[in-house]
Design a protein around this motif. Structure first.
Motif: not given
Length: 390
Positions: A88-98
Protein backbone atom coordinates in the motif's frame (compact mmCIF):
# COMPACT_ATOMS: atom_id res chain seq x y z
CA UNK A 1 -18.56 30.86 -19.78
CA UNK A 2 -19.98 29.22 -16.65
CA UNK A 3 -19.51 25.71 -15.37
CA UNK A 4 -22.31 23.78 -13.71
CA UNK A 5 -22.65 20.23 -12.42
CA UNK A 6 -25.60 18.21 -13.63
CA UNK A 7 -26.79 15.25 -11.56
CA UNK A 8 -27.54 12.37 -13.91
CA UNK A 9 -29.80 9.35 -13.34
CA UNK A 10 -27.05 6.83 -14.01
CA UNK A 11 -25.97 3.55 -12.51
CA UNK A 12 -23.31 3.19 -9.86
CA UNK A 13 -20.78 2.25 -12.53
CA UNK A 14 -20.79 5.81 -13.87
CA UNK A 15 -19.79 9.14 -12.42
CA UNK A 16 -22.57 10.68 -10.33
CA UNK A 17 -22.16 14.10 -11.92
CA UNK A 18 -20.89 15.54 -15.16
CA UNK A 19 -19.26 18.94 -15.59
CA UNK A 20 -20.89 20.98 -18.34
CA UNK A 21 -19.64 24.25 -19.81
CA UNK A 22 -22.45 26.41 -21.13
CA UNK A 23 -22.87 29.80 -22.76
CA UNK A 24 -26.09 31.66 -23.46
CA UNK A 25 -27.40 32.68 -26.88
CA UNK A 26 -30.68 34.23 -28.01
CA UNK A 27 -32.11 30.93 -29.15
CA UNK A 28 -30.57 28.18 -27.04
CA UNK A 29 -27.75 27.19 -24.74
CA UNK A 30 -24.80 25.48 -26.40
CA UNK A 31 -23.24 22.85 -24.13
CA UNK A 32 -19.89 21.11 -24.21
CA UNK A 33 -19.71 17.96 -22.09
CA UNK A 34 -16.39 16.27 -21.37
CA UNK A 35 -17.64 12.72 -21.00
CA UNK A 36 -18.77 9.75 -23.02
CA UNK A 37 -22.32 10.97 -23.54
CA UNK A 38 -24.80 12.12 -26.16
CA UNK A 39 -26.35 15.58 -25.75
CA UNK A 40 -29.65 17.03 -26.94
CA UNK A 41 -30.85 20.58 -26.28
CA UNK A 42 -34.54 21.52 -26.37
CA UNK A 43 -35.91 24.89 -27.49
CA UNK A 44 -36.55 25.94 -23.90
CA UNK A 45 -32.94 25.36 -22.93
CA UNK A 46 -33.41 21.92 -21.38
CA UNK A 47 -30.53 19.49 -21.63
CA UNK A 48 -30.88 15.72 -22.05
CA UNK A 49 -27.83 13.56 -21.53
CA UNK A 50 -27.53 9.95 -22.63
CA UNK A 51 -24.47 7.98 -21.63
CA UNK A 52 -22.57 6.38 -24.48
CA UNK A 53 -19.81 3.79 -24.63
CA UNK A 54 -16.95 4.02 -22.19
CA UNK A 55 -13.49 4.42 -23.77
CA UNK A 56 -12.34 1.33 -21.83
CA UNK A 57 -13.60 -2.19 -21.27
CA UNK A 58 -14.84 -3.20 -17.84
CA UNK A 59 -14.61 -6.78 -16.61
CA UNK A 60 -15.24 -8.71 -13.42
CA UNK A 61 -12.03 -9.20 -11.47
CA UNK A 62 -10.86 -11.06 -8.37
CA UNK A 63 -7.94 -10.40 -6.07
CA UNK A 64 -6.98 -13.58 -4.22
CA UNK A 65 -4.62 -13.12 -1.28
CA UNK A 66 -2.43 -15.82 0.23
CA UNK A 67 -4.30 -15.48 3.54
CA UNK A 68 -7.32 -17.07 1.84
CA UNK A 69 -9.41 -13.95 1.25
CA UNK A 70 -11.03 -13.19 -2.12
CA UNK A 71 -11.87 -9.61 -3.12
CA UNK A 72 -14.25 -9.04 -6.03
CA UNK A 73 -14.37 -5.84 -8.06
CA UNK A 74 -14.51 -4.35 -11.54
CA UNK A 75 -11.40 -4.10 -13.70
CA UNK A 76 -10.58 -1.81 -16.60
CA UNK A 77 -7.50 -1.85 -18.81
CA UNK A 78 -5.39 -4.99 -19.05
CA UNK A 79 -6.97 -8.42 -18.77
CA UNK A 80 -5.57 -11.79 -17.74
CA UNK A 81 -4.03 -13.21 -14.57
CA UNK A 82 -1.02 -11.79 -12.74
CA UNK A 83 0.70 -12.70 -9.48
CA UNK A 84 2.60 -10.23 -7.30
CA UNK A 85 3.18 -8.79 -3.85
CA UNK A 86 0.43 -6.46 -2.61
CA UNK A 87 1.69 -3.25 -0.97
CA UNK A 88 0.00 0.00 0.00
CA UNK A 89 1.08 3.57 -0.75
CA UNK A 90 0.11 6.50 1.49
CA UNK A 91 0.81 9.31 -1.00
CA UNK A 92 -1.87 11.96 -1.39
CA UNK A 93 -1.00 12.55 -5.03
CA UNK A 94 1.49 11.48 -7.68
CA UNK A 95 -0.23 8.25 -8.66
CA UNK A 96 0.97 8.71 -12.26
CA UNK A 97 4.57 8.56 -11.05
CA UNK A 98 3.77 5.61 -8.78
CA UNK A 99 2.21 3.57 -11.58
CA UNK A 100 5.23 4.17 -13.84
CA UNK A 101 7.91 3.54 -11.19
CA UNK A 102 10.06 0.50 -12.18
CA UNK A 103 10.71 -0.15 -8.48
CA UNK A 104 7.16 -1.52 -8.24
CA UNK A 105 7.95 -4.41 -10.61
CA UNK A 106 6.47 -7.61 -9.21
CA UNK A 107 4.00 -5.75 -7.00
CA UNK A 108 0.39 -4.54 -6.89
CA UNK A 109 0.01 -1.01 -5.50
CA UNK A 110 -2.92 -0.24 -3.23
CA UNK A 111 -3.60 3.50 -2.94
CA UNK A 112 -4.85 4.49 0.52
CA UNK A 113 -5.80 8.13 0.04
CA UNK A 114 -9.63 8.24 -0.24
CA UNK A 115 -9.57 10.77 -3.07
CA UNK A 116 -7.13 10.03 -5.87
CA UNK A 117 -7.54 12.39 -8.80
CA UNK A 118 -11.12 12.99 -9.96
CA UNK A 119 -12.50 9.53 -9.28
CA UNK A 120 -15.94 8.41 -8.24
CA UNK A 121 -16.97 6.00 -5.50
CA UNK A 122 -19.67 3.41 -5.97
CA UNK A 123 -21.17 0.50 -4.11
CA UNK A 124 -19.29 -2.03 -6.24
CA UNK A 125 -15.85 -0.72 -5.23
CA UNK A 126 -13.50 -2.84 -3.16
CA UNK A 127 -12.87 -1.39 0.30
CA UNK A 128 -9.15 -0.78 -0.19
CA UNK A 129 -8.87 0.50 3.37
CA UNK A 130 -9.88 -2.94 4.64
CA UNK A 131 -7.12 -4.55 2.57
CA UNK A 132 -4.63 -1.96 3.86
CA UNK A 133 -5.55 -2.74 7.47
CA UNK A 134 -4.94 -6.41 6.72
CA UNK A 135 -1.51 -5.65 5.24
CA UNK A 136 -0.56 -3.47 8.21
CA UNK A 137 -1.52 -6.25 10.60
CA UNK A 138 -0.14 -9.28 8.75
CA UNK A 139 2.50 -7.69 6.50
CA UNK A 140 2.74 -7.61 2.72
CA UNK A 141 0.87 -10.49 1.09
CA UNK A 142 1.22 -12.26 -2.22
CA UNK A 143 -1.87 -11.82 -4.36
CA UNK A 144 -3.26 -12.94 -7.70
CA UNK A 145 -5.32 -10.50 -9.74
CA UNK A 146 -7.41 -12.11 -12.46
CA UNK A 147 -10.15 -11.28 -14.94
CA UNK A 148 -10.29 -14.86 -16.26
CA UNK A 149 -13.61 -16.46 -15.36
CA UNK A 150 -12.26 -19.92 -16.26
CA UNK A 151 -9.98 -19.92 -13.21
CA UNK A 152 -11.54 -21.01 -9.93
CA UNK A 153 -10.99 -19.25 -6.62
CA UNK A 154 -9.05 -22.29 -5.43
CA UNK A 155 -6.68 -22.08 -8.41
CA UNK A 156 -5.99 -18.40 -7.75
CA UNK A 157 -5.37 -19.02 -4.05
CA UNK A 158 -2.96 -21.84 -4.89
CA UNK A 159 -1.01 -19.50 -7.19
CA UNK A 160 -0.76 -16.91 -4.41
CA UNK A 161 0.58 -19.48 -1.97
CA UNK A 162 3.23 -20.97 -4.26
CA UNK A 163 4.85 -17.77 -5.60
CA UNK A 164 7.38 -15.74 -3.63
CA UNK A 165 9.06 -12.41 -4.35
CA UNK A 166 11.99 -13.11 -2.01
CA UNK A 167 15.13 -14.16 -3.86
CA UNK A 168 13.80 -13.12 -7.28
CA UNK A 169 15.95 -10.92 -9.54
CA UNK A 170 13.48 -8.27 -10.72
CA UNK A 171 16.16 -5.78 -11.75
CA UNK A 172 17.07 -7.63 -14.94
CA UNK A 173 13.53 -7.10 -16.22
CA UNK A 174 13.54 -3.30 -15.86
CA UNK A 175 17.14 -2.31 -16.67
CA UNK A 176 18.20 -0.92 -20.03
CA UNK A 177 20.04 -3.30 -22.37
CA UNK A 178 22.71 -0.91 -23.69
CA UNK A 179 24.42 2.32 -22.54
CA UNK A 180 22.93 5.66 -23.56
CA UNK A 181 23.46 9.36 -22.91
CA UNK A 182 21.01 11.49 -20.91
CA UNK A 183 20.81 15.28 -21.29
CA UNK A 184 17.27 16.38 -20.32
CA UNK A 185 16.90 18.60 -17.25
CA UNK A 186 13.95 19.37 -15.01
CA UNK A 187 11.77 22.36 -15.90
CA UNK A 188 11.90 25.86 -14.47
CA UNK A 189 9.41 24.97 -11.72
CA UNK A 190 12.18 22.87 -10.15
CA UNK A 191 14.63 25.76 -9.83
CA UNK A 192 13.97 26.25 -6.13
CA UNK A 193 17.48 25.28 -5.10
CA UNK A 194 20.67 26.62 -6.65
CA UNK A 195 23.18 25.38 -4.08
CA UNK A 196 26.23 23.73 -5.59
CA UNK A 197 25.45 24.65 -9.19
CA UNK A 198 27.88 26.53 -11.39
CA UNK A 199 29.40 26.16 -14.85
CA UNK A 200 31.58 23.24 -13.82
CA UNK A 201 30.43 19.94 -15.31
CA UNK A 202 30.89 16.36 -14.14
CA UNK A 203 30.65 13.06 -15.97
CA UNK A 204 28.45 10.61 -14.06
CA UNK A 205 27.87 6.93 -14.81
CA UNK A 206 24.35 5.90 -13.73
CA UNK A 207 23.71 2.21 -13.16
CA UNK A 208 20.17 1.43 -14.24
CA UNK A 209 18.60 -0.96 -11.75
CA UNK A 210 15.19 0.49 -12.67
CA UNK A 211 16.21 4.15 -12.57
CA UNK A 212 13.59 6.88 -12.31
CA UNK A 213 14.06 9.51 -14.99
CA UNK A 214 13.81 12.36 -12.52
CA UNK A 215 17.06 11.22 -10.91
CA UNK A 216 18.69 11.76 -14.29
CA UNK A 217 16.93 15.09 -14.80
CA UNK A 218 18.06 16.39 -11.42
CA UNK A 219 21.65 15.29 -12.03
CA UNK A 220 21.61 17.06 -15.39
CA UNK A 221 20.20 20.18 -13.73
CA UNK A 222 23.12 20.13 -11.30
CA UNK A 223 25.60 20.21 -14.18
CA UNK A 224 26.21 16.51 -14.81
CA UNK A 225 26.80 14.81 -18.15
CA UNK A 226 25.28 11.37 -17.70
CA UNK A 227 25.91 7.98 -19.25
CA UNK A 228 23.32 5.37 -18.23
CA UNK A 229 24.54 1.77 -18.24
CA UNK A 230 22.76 -1.59 -17.75
CA UNK A 231 22.69 -3.34 -14.38
CA UNK A 232 25.17 -5.93 -15.66
CA UNK A 233 27.70 -3.38 -16.94
CA UNK A 234 31.18 -4.51 -15.76
CA UNK A 235 32.95 -2.36 -13.19
CA UNK A 236 36.11 -2.56 -15.29
CA UNK A 237 34.33 -0.82 -18.19
CA UNK A 238 33.00 1.88 -15.87
CA UNK A 239 36.47 2.62 -14.52
CA UNK A 240 37.84 2.85 -18.07
CA UNK A 241 35.35 5.64 -18.80
CA UNK A 242 37.15 7.97 -16.36
CA UNK A 243 33.91 9.34 -14.91
CA UNK A 244 33.83 11.79 -12.01
CA UNK A 245 31.22 9.78 -10.12
CA UNK A 246 28.83 6.83 -10.18
CA UNK A 247 25.15 6.64 -9.25
CA UNK A 248 23.65 3.31 -8.20
CA UNK A 249 19.94 3.76 -8.81
CA UNK A 250 16.68 2.62 -7.31
CA UNK A 251 15.21 -0.69 -8.39
CA UNK A 252 12.69 -3.40 -7.50
CA UNK A 253 12.81 -6.45 -5.30
CA UNK A 254 15.25 -8.21 -3.04
CA UNK A 255 18.80 -6.74 -2.97
CA UNK A 256 20.24 -10.11 -1.91
CA UNK A 257 18.92 -11.65 -5.16
CA UNK A 258 21.39 -9.71 -7.33
CA UNK A 259 24.92 -10.77 -6.24
CA UNK A 260 26.28 -9.65 -9.62
CA UNK A 261 25.28 -6.06 -8.76
CA UNK A 262 26.87 -6.28 -5.30
CA UNK A 263 30.08 -7.52 -6.95
CA UNK A 264 30.07 -4.53 -9.31
CA UNK A 265 29.57 -2.09 -6.45
CA UNK A 266 32.42 -3.69 -4.48
CA UNK A 267 34.80 -3.25 -7.40
CA UNK A 268 33.95 0.45 -7.81
CA UNK A 269 33.73 1.85 -4.26
CA UNK A 270 36.90 3.49 -3.02
CA UNK A 271 38.10 4.27 -6.54
CA UNK A 272 35.58 6.97 -7.46
CA UNK A 273 32.84 8.97 -5.64
CA UNK A 274 29.56 7.03 -5.53
CA UNK A 275 25.98 7.79 -4.55
CA UNK A 276 23.36 5.10 -3.93
CA UNK A 277 19.61 5.71 -3.97
CA UNK A 278 17.09 3.19 -2.59
CA UNK A 279 18.21 -0.15 -4.11
CA UNK A 280 21.61 1.46 -4.67
CA UNK A 281 21.75 2.25 -0.94
CA UNK A 282 21.02 -1.40 -0.10
CA UNK A 283 23.63 -2.67 -2.56
CA UNK A 284 26.22 -0.34 -1.04
CA UNK A 285 25.33 -1.68 2.41
CA UNK A 286 25.91 -5.25 1.22
CA UNK A 287 29.10 -4.33 -0.63
CA UNK A 288 30.47 -2.89 2.62
CA UNK A 289 29.81 -6.20 4.36
CA UNK A 290 26.41 -5.39 5.83
CA UNK A 291 23.14 -7.29 5.61
CA UNK A 292 19.65 -6.36 4.47
CA UNK A 293 16.33 -7.62 5.80
CA UNK A 294 12.74 -7.68 4.56
CA UNK A 295 10.40 -5.30 6.36
CA UNK A 296 6.88 -6.17 7.49
CA UNK A 297 5.13 -4.02 4.89
CA UNK A 298 7.86 -1.65 3.76
CA UNK A 299 7.77 2.08 3.19
CA UNK A 300 5.63 3.32 0.30
CA UNK A 301 4.47 6.92 0.28
CA UNK A 302 5.32 10.59 0.02
CA UNK A 303 5.03 11.54 3.69
CA UNK A 304 7.78 9.68 5.57
CA UNK A 305 9.71 11.75 8.14
CA UNK A 306 13.49 11.25 8.16
CA UNK A 307 16.00 12.83 10.53
CA UNK A 308 19.31 14.00 9.12
CA UNK A 309 21.64 13.05 11.97
CA UNK A 310 24.35 15.42 10.77
CA UNK A 311 22.34 18.62 11.16
CA UNK A 312 19.32 17.48 13.18
CA UNK A 313 16.82 18.56 10.52
CA UNK A 314 13.73 16.50 9.76
CA UNK A 315 12.96 15.96 6.08
CA UNK A 316 9.66 14.72 4.67
CA UNK A 317 10.52 12.15 2.05
CA UNK A 318 9.11 9.93 -0.69
CA UNK A 319 9.90 6.26 -0.13
CA UNK A 320 9.34 2.97 -1.92
CA UNK A 321 11.13 -0.09 -0.58
CA UNK A 322 10.43 -3.36 1.22
CA UNK A 323 14.00 -3.97 2.43
CA UNK A 324 16.35 -2.10 4.76
CA UNK A 325 20.03 -2.17 5.70
CA UNK A 326 20.83 -3.51 9.17
CA UNK A 327 23.19 -0.86 10.63
CA UNK A 328 24.46 -3.27 13.29
CA UNK A 329 25.95 -5.43 10.52
CA UNK A 330 28.03 -2.62 9.00
CA UNK A 331 31.79 -2.38 9.62
CA UNK A 332 33.48 0.30 11.67
CA UNK A 333 33.83 3.61 9.87
CA UNK A 334 30.45 3.53 8.12
CA UNK A 335 28.27 6.41 9.33
CA UNK A 336 24.48 6.20 9.53
CA UNK A 337 23.51 9.69 8.35
CA UNK A 338 19.70 9.45 8.25
CA UNK A 339 17.06 7.59 10.26
CA UNK A 340 13.40 6.98 9.45
CA UNK A 341 11.41 8.47 12.34
CA UNK A 342 8.45 6.11 11.89
CA UNK A 343 10.37 2.95 12.78
CA UNK A 344 14.02 3.91 13.34
CA UNK A 345 15.35 2.08 10.28
CA UNK A 346 18.52 3.20 8.50
CA UNK A 347 17.75 5.80 5.82
CA UNK A 348 21.22 6.98 4.80
CA UNK A 349 24.91 6.06 4.91
CA UNK A 350 28.27 7.72 4.39
CA UNK A 351 31.86 6.49 4.38
CA UNK A 352 34.16 9.45 3.64
CA UNK A 353 37.24 7.21 3.43
CA UNK A 354 35.67 5.40 0.46
CA UNK A 355 34.03 8.53 -1.03
CA UNK A 356 30.51 7.14 -0.80
CA UNK A 357 27.08 8.35 0.28
CA UNK A 358 23.59 6.89 0.05
CA UNK A 359 19.92 7.44 0.83
CA UNK A 360 17.20 4.83 1.28
CA UNK A 361 14.57 7.21 -0.10
CA UNK A 362 14.06 9.42 -3.16
CA UNK A 363 15.56 12.95 -3.12
CA UNK A 364 14.42 13.50 -6.72
CA UNK A 365 10.77 12.77 -5.88
CA UNK A 366 8.20 14.03 -8.34
CA UNK A 367 5.67 15.44 -7.48
CA UNK A 368 7.52 15.81 -4.19
CA UNK A 369 8.37 16.40 -1.41
CA UNK A 370 11.62 18.18 -2.25
CA UNK A 371 13.19 18.50 1.21
CA UNK A 372 16.16 16.30 0.27
CA UNK A 373 16.96 17.75 -3.16
CA UNK A 374 20.15 19.35 -1.82
CA UNK A 375 21.73 15.90 -1.58
CA UNK A 376 22.53 16.22 -5.29
CA UNK A 377 24.63 19.28 -4.42
CA UNK A 378 26.40 17.16 -1.79
CA UNK A 379 27.23 14.54 -4.41
CA UNK A 380 28.50 17.24 -6.77
CA UNK A 381 30.70 18.59 -3.98
CA UNK A 382 32.03 15.08 -3.32
CA UNK A 383 33.03 14.81 -6.98
CA UNK A 384 34.47 18.34 -6.99
CA UNK A 385 36.75 17.64 -4.02
CA UNK A 386 37.99 14.43 -5.60
CA UNK A 387 38.58 16.22 -8.89
CA UNK A 388 40.67 18.86 -7.12
CA UNK A 389 42.95 16.15 -5.72
CA UNK A 390 43.76 14.82 -9.18
Amino acid sequence: MATVALDCPITTHHLSSIAVSQKSSKTARVCTVRCSASISVSSDGGVAIGLGERPWKVADARLALEDGSIWRAKSFGASGTQVGEVVFNTSLTGYQEILTDPSYAGQFVLMTNPHIGNTGVNFDDVDTRAITRRLRQDGSLIGVLSTEESKTDEELLEMSRTWDIVGVDLISGVSCIAPYKWVNKTGSEWEFNFDGRDRETFHVIAYDFGIKHNILRRLASYGCNITVVPSTWPASETLKMKADGVIFSNGPGDPSAVPYAVKTVKEIIGKIPVFGICMGHQLLGQALGGKTFKMKFGHHGGNHPVRNLRNGCVEISAQNHNYAVDPASLPEGVEVTHVNLNDGTCAGLAFPKLKLMSLQYHPEASPGPHDSDTVFAEFVQLMRLEKQKA
